[in-house]
Design a protein around this motif. Structure first.
Motif, PDB file in Angstrom:
ATOM      1  N   GLN A   1     -37.021  15.681 -31.532  1.00  0.00           N
ATOM      2  CA  GLN A   1     -37.746  16.948 -31.497  1.00  0.00           C
ATOM      3  C   GLN A   1     -37.175  17.859 -30.410  1.00  0.00           C
ATOM      4  OE1 GLN A   1     -41.913  15.926 -31.297  1.00  0.00           O
ATOM      5  NE2 GLN A   1     -42.558  18.078 -31.371  1.00  0.00           N
ATOM      6  N   LYS A   2     -36.892  19.090 -30.781  1.00  0.00           N
ATOM      7  CA  LYS A   2     -36.301  20.049 -29.846  1.00  0.00           C
ATOM      8  C   LYS A   2     -37.170  20.260 -28.610  1.00  0.00           C
ATOM      9  CE  LYS A   2     -34.637  22.749 -33.695  1.00  0.00           C
ATOM     10  NZ  LYS A   2     -34.299  24.063 -34.222  1.00  0.00           N
ATOM     11  N   TYR A   3     -36.562  20.372 -27.483  1.00  0.00           N
ATOM     12  CA  TYR A   3     -37.289  20.743 -26.266  1.00  0.00           C
ATOM     13  C   TYR A   3     -36.439  21.681 -25.400  1.00  0.00           C
ATOM     14  CZ  TYR A   3     -40.472  20.403 -22.302  1.00  0.00           C
ATOM     15  OH  TYR A   3     -41.362  20.719 -21.297  1.00  0.00           O
ATOM     16  N   MET A   4     -35.254  21.201 -25.004  1.00  0.00           N
ATOM     17  CA  MET A   4     -34.403  22.020 -24.138  1.00  0.00           C
ATOM     18  C   MET A   4     -33.642  23.056 -24.973  1.00  0.00           C
ATOM     19  SD  MET A   4     -34.195  18.526 -23.496  1.00  0.00           S
ATOM     20  CE  MET A   4     -32.522  17.916 -23.685  1.00  0.00           C
ATOM     21  N   GLY A   5     -33.262  24.136 -24.312  1.00  0.00           N
ATOM     22  CA  GLY A   5     -32.398  25.121 -24.950  1.00  0.00           C
ATOM     23  C   GLY A   5     -30.969  24.607 -25.057  1.00  0.00           C
ATOM     24  N   THR A   6     -30.125  25.402 -25.711  1.00  0.00           N
ATOM     25  CA  THR A   6     -28.699  25.063 -25.760  1.00  0.00           C
ATOM     26  C   THR A   6     -28.071  25.487 -24.421  1.00  0.00           C
ATOM     27  OG1 THR A   6     -28.976  26.130 -27.920  1.00  0.00           O
ATOM     28  CG2 THR A   6     -26.964  24.914 -27.577  1.00  0.00           C
ATOM     29  N   ASN A   7     -28.922  25.533 -23.417  1.00  0.00           N
ATOM     30  CA  ASN A   7     -28.616  25.869 -22.020  1.00  0.00           C
ATOM     31  C   ASN A   7     -27.142  25.864 -21.600  1.00  0.00           C
ATOM     32  OD1 ASN A   7     -31.352  25.759 -22.112  1.00  0.00           O
ATOM     33  ND2 ASN A   7     -31.598  23.986 -20.774  1.00  0.00           N
ATOM     34  N   PRO A   8     -26.488  27.014 -21.656  1.00  0.00           N
ATOM     35  CA  PRO A   8     -25.085  27.035 -21.235  1.00  0.00           C
ATOM     36  C   PRO A   8     -24.935  27.149 -19.721  1.00  0.00           C
ATOM     37  CG  PRO A   8     -25.753  29.205 -21.935  1.00  0.00           C
ATOM     38  CD  PRO A   8     -26.960  28.309 -22.113  1.00  0.00           C
ATOM     39  N   PHE A   9     -23.806  26.710 -19.221  1.00  0.00           N
ATOM     40  CA  PHE A   9     -23.470  26.994 -17.828  1.00  0.00           C
ATOM     41  C   PHE A   9     -22.004  27.400 -17.768  1.00  0.00           C
ATOM     42  CE2 PHE A   9     -20.790  23.428 -16.610  1.00  0.00           C
ATOM     43  CZ  PHE A   9     -21.165  22.422 -17.486  1.00  0.00           C
ATOM     44  N   SER A  10     -21.655  28.104 -16.712  1.00  0.00           N
ATOM     45  CA  SER A  10     -20.268  28.531 -16.526  1.00  0.00           C
ATOM     46  C   SER A  10     -19.863  28.345 -15.078  1.00  0.00           C
ATOM     47  CB  SER A  10     -20.100  30.002 -16.933  1.00  0.00           C
ATOM     48  OG  SER A  10     -18.786  30.443 -16.592  1.00  0.00           O
ATOM     49  N   ILE A  11     -18.594  28.057 -14.878  1.00  0.00           N
ATOM     50  CA  ILE A  11     -18.026  28.023 -13.532  1.00  0.00           C
ATOM     51  C   ILE A  11     -16.639  28.652 -13.615  1.00  0.00           C
ATOM     52  CG2 ILE A  11     -17.433  25.580 -13.894  1.00  0.00           C
ATOM     53  CD1 ILE A  11     -17.718  25.249 -10.794  1.00  0.00           C
TER      54      ILE A  11
ATOM     55  N   ALA B   1     -20.187  33.341 -18.625  1.00  0.00           N
ATOM     56  CA  ALA B   1     -18.909  33.514 -17.925  1.00  0.00           C
ATOM     57  C   ALA B   1     -18.778  34.901 -17.292  1.00  0.00           C
ATOM     58  CB  ALA B   1     -17.743  33.277 -18.878  1.00  0.00           C
ATOM     59  N   TYR B   2     -19.527  35.878 -17.798  1.00  0.00           N
ATOM     60  CA  TYR B   2     -19.437  37.232 -17.255  1.00  0.00           C
ATOM     61  C   TYR B   2     -19.718  37.228 -15.746  1.00  0.00           C
ATOM     62  CZ  TYR B   2     -20.173  42.273 -16.850  1.00  0.00           C
ATOM     63  OH  TYR B   2     -20.080  43.588 -16.483  1.00  0.00           O
ATOM     64  N   TYR B   3     -20.722  36.464 -15.344  1.00  0.00           N
ATOM     65  CA  TYR B   3     -21.166  36.444 -13.941  1.00  0.00           C
ATOM     66  C   TYR B   3     -20.206  35.643 -13.070  1.00  0.00           C
ATOM     67  CZ  TYR B   3     -25.022  37.942 -16.738  1.00  0.00           C
ATOM     68  OH  TYR B   3     -25.764  38.621 -17.664  1.00  0.00           O
ATOM     69  N   THR B   4     -19.751  34.516 -13.603  1.00  0.00           N
ATOM     70  CA  THR B   4     -18.887  33.667 -12.777  1.00  0.00           C
ATOM     71  C   THR B   4     -17.531  34.342 -12.554  1.00  0.00           C
ATOM     72  OG1 THR B   4     -18.122  32.433 -14.721  1.00  0.00           O
ATOM     73  CG2 THR B   4     -20.035  31.573 -13.563  1.00  0.00           C
TER      74      THR B   4
END
Lengths: 349, 349
Positions: free
Chosen positions: A154-164, A124-127
């Motif tokens: 089995q884990k593969y992706m990160g907890t990849n956050p996004f912000s808008i 959120a800092y960037y958005t």
């Protein structure tokens, strides 16, 4: 939990000075410190100064380059392809978003993808940088694996956050979310406190439902909405990993454990100049009307107020700027030790 | 359920001819028919030709303009602000995505927002246009209200779907999802079949959990991940409603019931040229590796294969193109009646 009241500006200065001791320039250290302290102000302590010890170790071991200068490798009117040069993720992120905003002012919209970067703090800092200048901002990052594609345990992706984030006549409205039901931190905390966790947060290594946090903390987080959240995490991986030319989920080196191999995290940023669409003044009026209408809707049992995304965080920022940040004794102690180690004055109250 | 095997090309031609009878030009009618039939091919029957009777009524009453020509009102290297001119949503959507892709080829990225449009069919149709030309596509739309902001029990936002699609060496990977746990159609179907529904799909008008579909079909859909899905729906409303200069949730006129007031739906589209980031060939290799790795992961109990987003739909397309679309007798009958009414030859088997 025992806490200490801490002054946010003094805290920011402390973090900045510490990072400068590892060779970061004043400006870059400020950007990092400001991002971390903003997370603490917002109440997102998981992304705040509680991570300073780790960031400092990453700088000290030079697995992150304190003097890395992000570099634009390909540039078009609406796009930026950026090498983060293994700088702190906040430095790469701030550079990318700043340039995105400059270009969007000319081109209407700009999309940036960054490779060879590191953990970039709170999305959120960037958005909110964009929202504060009358633009719409979007950011996303990938991260070491914690989520499985739907159908796998089995884990593969990160907890990849996004912000808008979007501007309003007052404070920005900001969504900052991960596609998992909860953060792994919640499960680790439940394990520490000896509490059960509800089904639907995490599965064990075989993919079975799990309510024991002792087992769950080594399991795989469940995505929101099943295949939907999984799909969001996969696409964030595709944008931040593949399109950005960075590493993908399991190929990202560990943030807490690996001090030899740069992470090669990737991020994307996107800025849109509202003036080139409906126009800023019409937009702000539209948002004001929407928020007023939403706040006037019937509430679910037990709800006292309907909050916009990021509104609770905005209120906390104002409160904590005025009254101080309530910091846990353990984080306070970690910072005190760092200050001692680096011979930086420790006056943050 | 009784079904008839229908040939997809003949079906597309029928729909195209029907819409031309209401004054649409050949090309526009083709775009609409192709979108609808592609939904049936993909198995997304809710967005397919089952809606033809309604679309035809909207054209006949001129609440949708059969000859509306979308018009770009503001244009910058990375942005398009478009008046949909009350054309069919598919016409406006196709125009916007096509122009977005052209501009992204020059500028790296282009973002388009469209107002004064209508129901645009299946969101994935537009994103797959981009993926088939080596680009990344994104689309989203708002819609009449079905979801409440978190904390409220009263509908405000639409079931606002979004889609994102990327190219691979074979078929695109495509996410197309709404931020609700399920579609309202599922609840209406359960009511018809006299089945209970699980808690977590919908709340009643007071915001209480609801497992009776008879009540639930007049209730409010629940978002995935609580405030997360609610936040996604709110931001889609902000982009497609406010930024695009269109109507917002409750101000959008009803698709099924209102044949006097144009809907004024809004959409956004976004195209990114992969060549201007990591490069298409590196991207395709990266995707191939990621997919192979994901498909090789441990499966949850009961899972036979790990599917990428949109993979099941791609397989169905191939099967149904070859073997025909199994159409319910009731939809078949509706189309037969339309053909009779408009004196169009009815040979779709």
């Amino acid at each position: 939990m025992e806490t200490r009241e801490v002054n946010w500006k003094a805290l920011r200065q402390l973090c900045q000075q510490l990072m400068m001791r590892e060779g970061m320039c004043e400006e870059d250290a400020y950007v990092c410190a400001d991002n971390l302290v903003d997370a603490d102000l917002a109440g997102v302590e998981s992304h705040g100064v509680s991570r300073m010890t780790n960031y400092m170790k990453r700088l000290r071991t030079r697995v992150v380059d304190p003097c890395g200068r992000p570099e634009t490798q390909k540039e078009y009117p609406g796009s930026l392809y950026i090498d983060g040069k293994n700088a702190m993720g906040m430095v790469a992120g701030h550079y990318a978003m700043r340039r995105c905003m400059e270009k969007a002012k000319e081109s209407g919209c700009c999309f940036a993808a960054v490779h060879h970067s590191n953990h970039f703090g709170m999305a959120a800092y960037y958005t909110m940088m964009a929202a504060r200048e009358g633009m719409i901002g979007f950011s996303a990052t990938n991260a070491p694996p914690n989520l499985a594609p739907w159908g796998s345990s089995q884990k593969y992706m990160g907890t990849n956050p996004f912000s808008i984030s979007v501007p309003t006549k007052k404070e920005p409205i900001t969504l900052d979310m991960a596609p998992s039901v909860v953060a792994m931190g919640k499960i680790i905390l439940a394990a520490k406190l000896g509490q059960k966790i509800p089904e639907g947060w995490v599965v064990d290594a075989e993919g079975n439902p799990c309510t024991d946090p002792e087992v769950g903390q080594y399991g795989t987080l469940l995505p929101i909405g099943g295949p939907k959240g999984s799909g969001i995490a996969i696409f964030t991986e595709i944008l931040c990993g593949i399109l950005a030319g960075a590493a993908c989920g399991p190929h990202i080196h560990h943030f807490w454990k690996d001090f030899e191999n740069p992470q090669n995290v990737g991020h994307v940023f996107w800025a849109v100049d509202i003036e080139k669409f409906c126009g800023l003044s019409e937009f702000l009026d539209g948002i004001e009307q929407m928020v007023a209408e939403m706040k006037g809707l019937a509430k679910t049992p037990g709800t006292t107020e309907i909050f916009m995304p990021g509104e609770i965080e905005n209120r906390r920022r104002a409160e904590r700027r005025a009254a101080g940040i309530a910091m846990s004794q353990s984080v306070y102690e970690e910072l005190r030790i760092l200050a001692e180690q680096y011979e930086v004055p420790f006056t943050i109250e």
